[in-house]
Design a protein around this motif. Structure first.
Motif, mmCIF file in Angstrom:
data_model
loop_
_atom_site.group_PDB
_atom_site.id
_atom_site.type_symbol
_atom_site.label_atom_id
_atom_site.label_comp_id
_atom_site.label_asym_id
_atom_site.label_seq_id
_atom_site.Cartn_x
_atom_site.Cartn_y
_atom_site.Cartn_z
ATOM 1 N N ALA A 115 0.827 -1.208 0.000
ATOM 2 C CA ALA A 115 0.000 0.000 0.000
ATOM 3 C C ALA A 115 0.862 1.258 0.000
ATOM 4 O O ALA A 115 0.555 2.230 -0.708
ATOM 5 N N LEU A 116 1.922 1.262 0.778
ATOM 6 C CA LEU A 116 2.806 2.429 0.811
ATOM 7 C C LEU A 116 3.473 2.653 -0.546
ATOM 8 O O LEU A 116 3.596 3.795 -1.008
ATOM 9 N N ALA A 117 3.911 1.574 -1.180
ATOM 10 C CA ALA A 117 4.538 1.713 -2.498
ATOM 11 C C ALA A 117 3.545 2.261 -3.516
ATOM 12 O O ALA A 117 3.885 3.118 -4.350
ATOM 13 N N ARG A 118 2.299 1.813 -3.466
ATOM 14 C CA ARG A 118 1.279 2.310 -4.380
ATOM 15 C C ARG A 118 0.994 3.791 -4.108
ATOM 16 O O ARG A 118 0.822 4.595 -5.044
ATOM 17 N N PHE A 119 0.940 4.163 -2.849
ATOM 18 C CA PHE A 119 0.716 5.572 -2.507
ATOM 19 C C PHE A 119 1.861 6.446 -3.025
ATOM 20 O O PHE A 119 1.625 7.538 -3.570
ATOM 21 N N LEU A 120 3.083 5.980 -2.869
ATOM 22 C CA LEU A 120 4.231 6.768 -3.322
ATOM 23 C C LEU A 120 4.182 7.024 -4.824
ATOM 24 O O LEU A 120 4.511 8.124 -5.295
ATOM 25 N N LEU A 121 3.752 6.032 -5.586
ATOM 26 C CA LEU A 121 3.645 6.221 -7.038
ATOM 27 C C LEU A 121 2.471 7.126 -7.397
ATOM 28 O O LEU A 121 2.617 8.075 -8.183
ATOM 29 N N ASN A 122 1.318 6.859 -6.831
ATOM 30 C CA ASN A 122 0.131 7.649 -7.194
ATOM 31 C C ASN A 122 0.235 9.100 -6.753
ATOM 32 O O ASN A 122 -0.332 9.991 -7.393
ATOM 33 N N SER A 123 0.937 9.351 -5.677
ATOM 34 C CA SER A 123 1.088 10.726 -5.179
ATOM 35 C C SER A 123 2.187 11.487 -5.910
ATOM 36 O O SER A 123 2.339 12.700 -5.719
ATOM 37 N N GLY A 124 2.965 10.793 -6.731
ATOM 38 C CA GLY A 124 4.046 11.443 -7.456
ATOM 39 C C GLY A 124 5.278 11.706 -6.616
ATOM 40 O O GLY A 124 6.190 12.412 -7.062
#
Length: 412
Positions: A115-124
């Motif tokens: 989840a953290l990795a996905r957030f880091l990508l989606n948030s730019g």
């Protein structure tokens, strides 16, 4: 006294069983000098392909997690409001899990790192994630990968307990000159922290370092024995999933003919730590708790043992150690953005109860290193991991027993 030639000095790391097969030496020196390959025992090891000079081997000794282990930088240690002799510096200890049901289901525990990795990508915040996925060529192995989309991150979810070289492409990742995050084992992050002293790009480009609290990985020979003992032809294995889809979920082995075998986590690893098959280096690991990470995520089973009856239906919850200001800010931002659910704080007693083997290993490590030194083995240098202070808290008998046991194993 004659000076040891560079190749002999390099291979001393392998001879003394300190290599974890992370791949950093190949990444730094290039495949014309070092190539990571399967050794006779099946595990990943560096092979010397051409002449090494003193500078090459100095670089390896300065960065290899088999010879040097360092946690977060001194400034981050100083800024942490809490310090514990075993668990080290931290800002917070909390429970959390992935908010998206699919991410939580697919993840090894509560899906927090996914989840953290996905957030880091989606948030730019980052351009890509350097992590590992299941190998397409060797189903029991892991393979280094770079993910630029949230779907790629999810496809790689789940533990990789087999041999893996997650840092084999680290130099290529730095060469992209883009911000990125790393999700890897604690020893891999120790290596990256070591490299930061040699390459300024590490601290400039690697924005976040995330890790699972780690008990070690399974040597290839141990996997071969498990398959053989269960009547499985290794050549027919087409896919292997160690855990996930539950907490911990089944160990699933798929065959080329479409059949599938599921095993309980406890049947795969054994009922307790004494049954685990681990490389020697994992038994003398000074940092299974991820002291080089901004955030470390751990399992939360009482006395580190999942319940047989609920492991397939438990949705999974991680305990989270936020070690740095970056880690705290990331955790809070991911919760606010709806990527993680906050399960509330926990304390050191909770961590001790759910990760008892980490306490044992950390407290005994200086004595084990003393046994290595007596046996003429290389001893990893450690920085900021408090091994001497923990040694002094042990009884003299405990330290003698640990030293002698390691000495015997090292000389066997």
């Amino acid at each position: 006294m004659p000076k040891t030639d560079p190749r002999t000095r390099f291979e001393k790391i392998l001879k003394d069983d300190l290599c974890v097969g992370c791949g950093l030496c190949q990444s730094l020196l290039g495949t014309e000098k070092i190539r990571i390959d399967k050794a006779v025992d099946g595990d990943l090891r560096p092979v010397v392909c051409s002449e090494l000079d003193e500078a090459d081997v100095d670089l390896v000794y300065d960065t290899c997690p088999g010879t040097r282990c360092e946690g977060i930088p001194k400034a981050d240690i100083s800024s942490a409001p809490y310090h514990n002799l075993v668990w080290g510096p931290y800002h917070s200890l909390t429970l959390a899990w992935a908010s998206e049901p699919e991410v939580r289901f697919e993840g090894s525990t509560g899906g927090v790192l996914t989840a953290l990795a996905r957030f880091l990508l989606n948030s730019g915040r980052v351009a890509f994630i350097l992590h590992v996925k299941a190998s397409e060529d060797e189903p029991s192995f892991g393979a280094a990968t770079i993910s630029t989309t949230v779907d790629e991150v999810l496809a790689a979810a789940g533990s990789r307990y087999g041999p893996t070289a997650p840092l084999i492409n680290l130099t290529a990742a730095l060469d992209r000159d883009q911000p990125f995050a790393v999700v890897a084992k604690p020893c891999d992050l120790n290596a990256i922290r070591n490299l930061a002293h040699r390459d300024a790009r590490v601290n400039r480009l690697i924005k976040y370092m995330l890790t699972p609290v780690c008990g070690g990985f399974m040597p290839d020979q141990a996997m071969g024995r498990f398959l053989s003992d269960n009547g499985i032809d290794r050549d027919q294995v087409s896919a292997l999933r160690y855990r996930g889809r539950g907490c911990p979920g089944p160990t699933t082995i798929e065959m080329a003919d479409g059949t599938r075998r599921d095993f309980h986590y406890l049947d795969f690893w054994g009922e307790d730590e004494s049954c685990w098959s681990l490389p020697f280096r994992c038994k003398i690991c000074p940092d299974g708790i991820g002291e080089g990470a901004d955030i470390a995520a751990a399992d939360t089973w009482p006395v580190a043992t999942p319940d047989r009856e609920t492991s397939a239906t438990d949705p999974g919850t991680n305990s989270i150690i936020a070690r740095t200001n970056r880690g705290v800010e990331l955790l809070e931002a991911a919760i606010a953005a709806g990527y993680l659910d906050d399960g509330g704080p926990v304390d050191i007693e909770f961590m001790n109860n759910t990760q008892p083997h980490q306490i044992t290993k950390k407290r005994n490590m200086r004595a084990r290193f003393n046994g290595l030194r007596r046996a003429g083995r290389l001893v990893p240098e450690t920085f900021g991991l408090r091994l001497d202070a923990l040694y002094l808290e042990n009884s003299a008998q405990q330290n003698r027993e640990q030293e002698e046991g390691t000495f015997v194993r090292a000389t066997r």
